[in-house]
Design an enzyme around this catalytic site. Structure first.
Site, PDB file in Angstrom:
ATOM      1  N   LYS A  81     101.318  70.459  14.349  1.00 13.29           N
ATOM      2  CA  LYS A  81     100.569  71.045  15.460  1.00 13.29           C
ATOM      3  C   LYS A  81      99.779  72.246  14.959  1.00 13.29           C
ATOM      4  CE  LYS A  81     101.426  73.033  20.091  1.00 13.29           C
ATOM      5  NZ  LYS A  81     102.490  73.380  21.063  1.00 13.29           N
ATOM      6  N   SER A 156     102.357  70.993  25.664  1.00 10.07           N
ATOM      7  CA  SER A 156     101.087  71.266  25.021  1.00 10.07           C
ATOM      8  C   SER A 156     100.879  70.535  23.699  1.00 10.07           C
ATOM      9  CB  SER A 156     100.954  72.767  24.763  1.00 10.07           C
ATOM     10  OG  SER A 156     101.933  73.224  23.835  1.00 10.07           O
ATOM     11  N   SER A 180     106.974  71.966  25.585  1.00 11.91           N
ATOM     12  CA  SER A 180     105.788  71.499  24.867  1.00 11.91           C
ATOM     13  C   SER A 180     106.074  70.449  23.809  1.00 11.91           C
ATOM     14  CB  SER A 180     105.065  72.687  24.225  1.00 11.91           C
ATOM     15  OG  SER A 180     104.434  73.475  25.202  1.00 11.91           O
TER      16      SER A 180
END
Length: 477
Positions: A81, A156, A180
């Site tokens: 990420k 997210s 997330s």
């Protein structure tokens, strides 16, 4: 040689299978990488990839083909990420103002993965600055669901979940504040783990909240998450720990969960989407058939206190934490420049709230006190019922259409998107406790549903061992 890159070929392999095939030299490191990269066009089309370093990854893979390798992740691609610092690459958090934020060194968790031999071919997309639950990024566009591009992948860390789901990488490492990692893992049908806060080092990770943030792995199997957890925690940096199993009762006919008490938290079984309710109900029946004892656990007060505290803590800590990160980086913009570069209107509103909450010291202290009380109530509830873990739907609903960032439909009415998707996962996010989301099945429409195992602080090993067994039970159901 022509490789099968379908479900049974390299793109369908888990981490341990890929590593075993590499170690036995039945496949080369570059051969594996190129087979996985066949999924790159699909991942790009779904908006899952923000940055690529394919030339360097191929160079490393080629070098590995010419020497013996023994590390637990040697030659295995891991998607990251874009909040994790990688030396020489920009950590953007999915916002344009950080495009020049080139990291001088690896984040501590990335360093541990690199030491274990992992390759990092791609950086994955996310909700801008991680502050959202749909991964509808104002700068780069939405991350779309791997089964239906009209739907959101969740957030997210939507890009990380999609990378694993489409076979671009057998594992990913993201970050979780209130869900997330676990939410997109559940929506996309992969495994996601949030450890106890502090289990993994936080240095070099673009922050939201020092109290709540943690890195977290995603993979196709719980076994792989066990391996990644050990490496990220620094427990087995040079080895590949063998799978550990729960000690089961040897009584003839006893199921694999015989004698295991699992708590079903009352507030998290209400107002579920019909498909989620059906899959969760079937999962509970399978767990009972495997010998588990299901008991009700009342977490209503703890949930109410944590819900009241969570956003106040995050908003108070967000700007100071980001400012400190930028100062340590030393090569990027300041807070004013980041604010000016925000693309999403949701992020601009959050930033304005964060400026207010930054100065609200009394509210922050009250929120921390609410958190402490919620932690005590949570611990007392688990202790009083004697449960090994809680079991709940990771999310009360399945993936929703891209663009439904403000409200979504649940049981015939419009409800807030963010608050609804984090309704179950946010408790662990506020309390700092661990949670493991694993696939529980699919709805009649074919959408994945996640089941979360949650526990008290430091119960990571228990959850992961239990998760292996629960995963096997659900696969056989």
């Amino acid at each position: 040689m022509t490789l099968d890159t379908g479900p049974d070929g390299p793109r369908g392999w888990d981490v341990r299978t890929a590593r075993a095939e590499l170690a036995a030299r039945r496949i080369g490191h570059l051969e594996l990488l190129d087979a996985l990269l066949e999924a790159l066009p699909a991942a790009r089309a779904l908006g899952a990839v923000l940055a690529e370093d394919l030339e360097l990854a191929r160079a490393f893979a080629h070098a590995l083909d010419r020497r013996a390798t023994e590390g637990p992740l040697t030659g295995v691609p891991v998607a990251l990420k874009d909040v994790l610092d990688v030396a020489g690459q920009a950590t953007t958090g999915g916002t344009r103002a950080l495009a020049g934020n080139v990291a001088a060194r690896d984040a501590a968790v990335v360093h541990r993965l690199r030491a274990a031999g992992a390759l990092f071919p791609v950086r994955t997309s996310l909700h801008e600055l991680s502050f959202g639950i749909t991964s509808n990024n104002g700068c780069h566009g939405p991350v779309r669901h791997p089964l239906d591009p009209s739907l959101s992948a969740g957030g997210s860390s939507g890009g990380a979940a999609v990378a694993v789901a489409v076979g671009l990488a057998p594992a990913a490492v993201a970050a979780d504040t209130g869900g997330s990692v676990r939410i997109p893992a559940a929506l996309c049908g992969v495994v996601g783990f949030r450890p106890t806060v502090g289990r993994y080092p936080s240095a070099g990770i673009l922050p939201i909240s020092r109290t709540r943030d943690t890195a977290g792995p995603m993979a196709r199997t719980v076994d792989d998450v066990v391996l990644l957890d050990a490496l990220l925690a620094g427990e087995h940096p040079h080895g590949c720990p063998p799978p550990r199993r729960l000690d089961h009762d040897d009584e003839a006919g006893a199921g694999p969960l015989h004698g295991v008490r699992l708590g079903v938290p009352e507030p998290f079984t209400e107002d579920l989407e019909a498909g989620v309710d059906a899959v969760f109900g079937a999962a509970l029946r399978a767990l009972e058939a495997a010998g588990a004892e299901l008991v009700a656990v009342d977490l209503r007060e703890a949930r109410e206190l944590s819900a009241a505290a969570g956003m106040a803590i995050a908003l108070h800590e967000f700007l100071p934490g980001l400012e400190d990160y930028l100062a340590r980086a030393g090569s990027g913009p300041d807070l004013v420049q980041v604010r000016e570069g925000l693309a999403g209107p949701d992020l601009r509103r959050i930033w304005e709230l964060a400026e207010v909450f930054r100065a609200a010291d009394d509210d922050y202290r009250a929120a921390l006190e609410h958190r402490r009380v919620a932690q005590r109530l949570h611990a007392e509830a688990l202790s009083a019922t004697g449960v090994a873990a809680l079991v709940q739907p990771t999310c009360p609903l399945t993936a929703r259409p891209v663009g439904e960032d403000e409200t979504v439909v649940l049981n015939g009415r419009r409800v807030p998107t963010f608050e609804t998707f984090v309704r179950h996962t946010d408790l662990a996010g506020v309390l700092g406790t661990p949670g493991l989301s694993l696939p529980a099945g699919r709805t009649a429409e074919g959408l994945p549903v996640g089941l979360e195992l949650a526990g008290g602080p430091g119960s990571d090993a228990v959850l992961l061992e239990l998760g292996r067994t629960v995963e096997a039970v659900l696969r056989e159901a």
